[in-house]
Structures are given as C-alpha cells and as structure tokens.
Motif scaffolding. Structure first.
Motif, short mmCIF file in Angstrom:
data_model
loop_
_atom_site.label_atom_id
_atom_site.label_comp_id
_atom_site.label_asym_id
_atom_site.label_seq_id
_atom_site.Cartn_x
_atom_site.Cartn_y
_atom_site.Cartn_z
N ILE A 160 29.44 51.33 49.63
CA ILE A 160 30.18 50.44 48.72
C ILE A 160 31.67 50.63 49.01
N HIS A 161 32.38 49.55 49.17
CA HIS A 161 33.81 49.63 49.48
C HIS A 161 34.55 50.26 48.30
N ASP A 162 35.54 51.09 48.61
CA ASP A 162 36.25 51.82 47.55
C ASP A 162 37.76 51.75 47.71
N THR A 163 38.28 50.70 48.30
CA THR A 163 39.73 50.52 48.43
C THR A 163 40.15 49.30 47.61
N THR A 164 41.08 49.43 46.70
CA THR A 164 41.75 50.67 46.29
C THR A 164 40.95 51.41 45.21
N MET A 165 40.05 50.71 44.58
CA MET A 165 39.08 51.29 43.68
C MET A 165 37.70 50.87 44.15
N GLU A 166 36.66 51.49 43.62
CA GLU A 166 35.31 51.07 43.96
C GLU A 166 35.12 49.60 43.62
N ASN A 167 34.62 48.84 44.60
CA ASN A 167 34.45 47.40 44.42
C ASN A 167 33.18 47.12 43.62
N ILE A 168 33.26 47.46 42.33
CA ILE A 168 32.14 47.28 41.40
C ILE A 168 32.66 46.57 40.16
N MET A 169 31.93 45.58 39.72
CA MET A 169 32.31 44.83 38.52
C MET A 169 31.11 44.72 37.59
N LEU A 170 31.34 45.00 36.31
CA LEU A 170 30.30 44.87 35.28
C LEU A 170 30.83 43.95 34.20
N ARG A 171 30.08 42.89 33.92
CA ARG A 171 30.48 41.92 32.88
C ARG A 171 29.37 41.85 31.84
N VAL A 172 29.71 42.15 30.60
CA VAL A 172 28.75 42.18 29.51
C VAL A 172 29.06 41.03 28.55
N PHE A 173 28.04 40.25 28.23
CA PHE A 173 28.18 39.13 27.30
C PHE A 173 27.70 39.56 25.90
#
Length: 472
Positions: A160-173
């Motif tokens: 998982i790419h981590d530049t500049t932060m971990e490229n992870i997104m969580l969206r909660v409805f």
C-alpha cells in the motif's frame, strides 16, 4: 529579648521585599512578550485570525476521540464481522486501474497499480446526523474497526502506498454504509504461452478473494457489474491492451470450503515492430548476405569461407540474444522456427561451397590423370565472365593428342557392328536419368553455383510466405 527578635525579622523582610517585586515583574514581562510573539506568528500564518483551538497541545487527538465516541467504537467488538451468525455479508468491489507498470516474460508476471474500493454496511458504525453527511477518516481509524480481508491470489509482491501518508480512505455514512479505498501496487503471476512469440496474444488476470471468510460469511461481488472496472489511459511499450473485463467465480479449498473470487481479465497483444527491427530484419539480411558467395569465384577460397563463417557466427549471436531475454520453456516458439530455419539457410550456403570446391578438385584431378590438362596449365586463364570455370574455355590446341590404340579401334568397330542404323522416320531419345544428371553436375561443378543463385532465394521466399501466413 522578644522585642529584639521581632525587630530583627521586620528589618530582614523590609530588605527582601524590593528584590521579590523585581523578580515577579521580570517574569510577567517575559510571559507577556512570549504571548505577544506567539500571537504575532499565529496572525501571520493565518491571515490575521487567531484560532484559539491552535493553543491546544494536540487538537487532532481530541477530534479523533470525539469521532470514536460518535461511532461508539468502544461499545462493540470489531474483531467479529457485521451480522455475525447470520447470512453472508455482501461486500461490493470496484476497481480503477491506474497503470500497468511492467510485464516480464522472463518471470511471467505483471505489475499493476490500482485503486481498490470496498462497499459494505456495518450498523455498529451508524450515527445520528441532521445533515445526513458522511464522515471521512484516514488509516488511523481503519485499524480500530472491521474491514474485509481481501487479498490477491497468485500475487508475488504487493504494498500500500504510504507517501506522504498511507493511501487509505474510510468514509462512513449515517446509516452505517462504508466505503473503504486503498491504493495498491501488486505484482502477480501471469501464465503466458510463448508458442507464437513474438506474434502472440497473452491473457492475464488479477484475482481477488477473501482470505478468512468463505461464501457462508462473506460474499464478494462487483459493485456495478461490468462498470465496476475502470481504467485510465494506459500505454505500454511492447503491448497493446485489447480488452479489460471483470468476471467472478468460486474457488474451492479442501480444508476450508468454497470462496467467492473476482477476476480482472485483460488481453495483451504484442507490438511486432520492435522485434522486426531487432530480430527479423537482421536475420533476413544475414541470409541474403550468405547468398553473395554464389557470385564469388569458386577458387577464391578465403573470400567465400570467411563470408560463410561470418554469417554463421552472426546468426548464432542473434539466436543467443533472443534466447537470453526469454524464459526457458520446453516448447518451440515462433521466433525459434524463423531463426533456426534462417540459420539452416546460412549453413547450407557454406555446405554448398564445400560441395563446389570438392567436385572442382575431383574434376581437375581426373582430367590431370587422363592427361587432358597439362600439369603446368594456369587455371586462372580459364575463368568465364561470370566467375565460373568452364571446360570449353580451355584452349586444347596445344594439348597432346591421345593416340588411338588397336584396342580402341577394335572396340569402335564392335560398337558399330552391334548397333544398327536408325530407320527412316525414327528418332533417337536419350534418357536423362537422375544418376546421369548427378554425374553431369559433378563433372560440371560450376553449375552448382548457378542453380544455387535461383534455388536458395526462391526457397527462402517460400518459407517466409508460409511462416507469415501461419503466424501473422
């Protein structure tokens, strides 16, 4: 006595009072200067506005704690999947391929960068909202909740790419629907068939599957059907991407059962122009260069031998270079057929000259033995315009005549007596058998070069027509 001690204490206090006031005023001035300095820097950075929240030591931590309280993370056990004990949890998958970074024939793999998005519902994360707006978080909250354990089947490496932060997104409805997106680079196996290389088409696939949850616990599916797979404009150096197609199926493991599996299928067609410049054109030129020896004098041994050896070694170098960039497979590739057939043509041109030289030597030795050619005769005087040696070009006037012996006269008379003269209206026919033709060619070795000038190009042209009609 007591009065004296009291008077002494009053004198000491009176002496220390000015010093205490001086120190307190100095500390107050320092604190006031520090506040002014901080305020000026804050105003400079934020356009003259002073955000009081910035005075807090770690505001992001306090916001994260509030989000955890809002989602009631501490009230649930997120080690269990949503709806544990009930029906299988539907998890929708949607993929956007960013790039295909490399394709390796030697390792039989490909490297792909993609955005992998998961969709599911977890009622434990539902929260009240008057505006019905979703909340977006980064990787720090992902570690505290349950997420699908999707992995890539037959993958060799992935991260998982981590530049500049971990490229992870969580969206909660607010209703508990969740979108979980990650940016991944994966290197996966692609079983390639090189029987038609480099005129081949390869079918590769990237396979996704849940590692721990079988079909009774988790159901993977494409979120939007065929529209679930999207690609950016991808340009490859050696391949043209003909098609991207999603599909699904089931995978069975004897110890754990059936699992849902999703496939990202893509078809790669190889560009032939690179191999035409690097392999096919040089091979054709080497074969044609070997034909030049057919026009060189058959007595020019160093010229013809060096030309033949040079073309043979060049063909060997081309074959070695192509084999070094290919996997060691146990079957014959299309490029191997072309290279080895061309190598055979070059090799036969060398063998052709060996035959010409041998028959020429035998012919001359036979003529010398029969005393038809004097031992001091210069053979270079008997070269025709085309560079070939012909018997009728020799001046036989100065040669000694062969005397006719009585035995020869007797044989002539016997032949005349046994063979009757042809009657009127009949025609004598001479049968040119294969044995006679071979004997005639052996006695006229210069004709081998003449025939080779036509046979070799025509045979190679026929081979190319058959080859390109089968593989192109």
């Amino acid at each position: 006595m007591r009065l004296a001690l009291l008077a002494l204490r009053l004198m000491v206090l009176a002496w220390l009072w000015p010093v205490t006031q001086l120190n307190s005023s100095t500390f107050a001035n320092k604190k006031r200067h520090k506040e002014v300095y901080v305020g000026e820097n804050t105003k400079a950075k934020h356009g003259g506005r002073v955000d009081l929240k910035m005075k807090k030591l770690d505001s992001t931590k306090s916001l994260l704690i509030k989000s955890e309280q809002l989602l009631r993370i501490e009230d649930h056990d997120f080690a269990m999947r949503p709806g544990f004990g009930g029906s299988a949890l539907p998890v929708g998958i949607d993929v956007q391929v960013e790039s295909i970074d490399s394709i390796s024939e030697v390792n039989m793999d490909f490297t792909m960068t993609l955005y992998l998005r998961h969709y599911w519902q977890d009622d434990r994360l539902a929260f009240p909202s008057s505006s019905n707006k979703s909340r977006t978080f980064d990787a720090r909250l992902v570690k505290k909740i349950w997420v699908p354990d999707v992995f890539f089947v037959h993958s060799k490496r992935s991260f998982i790419h981590d530049t500049t932060m971990e490229n992870i997104m969580l969206r909660v409805f607010p209703d508990g629907n969740i979108l979980y997106s990650v940016r991944i680079t994966v290197t996966a196996l692609c079983s390639m068939d090189f029987s038609s290389f480099p005129l081949d088409t390869q079918n590769c696939s990237l396979e996704l599957e849940s590692y721990a949850y079988n079909e009774n616990d988790l159901m993977l599916y494409w979120k939007n059907g065929n529209d679930s797979l999207r690609t950016d404009e991808i340009v490859l150096s050696q391949f043209f991407i003909e098609d991207f197609q999603p599909s699904f199926g089931l995978a069975f493991y004897s110890s754990t059962g059936w699992y849902n599996r999703l496939y990202i299928n893509f078809i790669l067609r190889r560009h032939i122009f690179f191999f035409m410049l690097q392999t096919y054109f040089p091979t054709m030129l080497m074969v044609m260069l070997s034909w030049v020896s057919f026009w060189i004098d058959r007595r020019a041994v160093p010229a013809r031998v060096s030309l033949g050896i040079t073309t043979v070694l060049t063909m060997s170098t081309i074959i070695t270079g192509v084999s070094a960039s290919m996997p060691q497979v146990s079957y014959v590739k299309a490029v191997d057929i072309y290279l080895w057939a061309s190598f055979l043509f070059v090799f036969l041109s060398v063998i052709e000259y060996a035959a010409v030289n041998y028959f020429t030597t035998v012919e001359e030795m036979k003529k010398l033995k029969n005393a038809k050619i004097p031992s001091n005769f210069d053979t270079t005087q008997a070269m025709a315009f085309d560079g070939c040696f012909h018997d009728n070009d020799i001046d036989l006037v100065s040669f000694p005549e062969v005397s006719i012996t009585p035995n020869t006269d007797r044989n002539t008379q016997s032949r005349n007596s046994t063979v009757s003269a042809p009657t009127e209206g009949t025609r004598l026919r001479r049968r040119n058998t294969l044995k006679y033709n071979l004997s005639f060619i052996r006695s006229n070795s210069y004709m081998i070069d003449s025939y080779s000038r036509v046979i070799f190009p025509m045979a190679y042209l026929l081979f190319n027509i058959i080859y390109w009609s089968l593989y192109a």
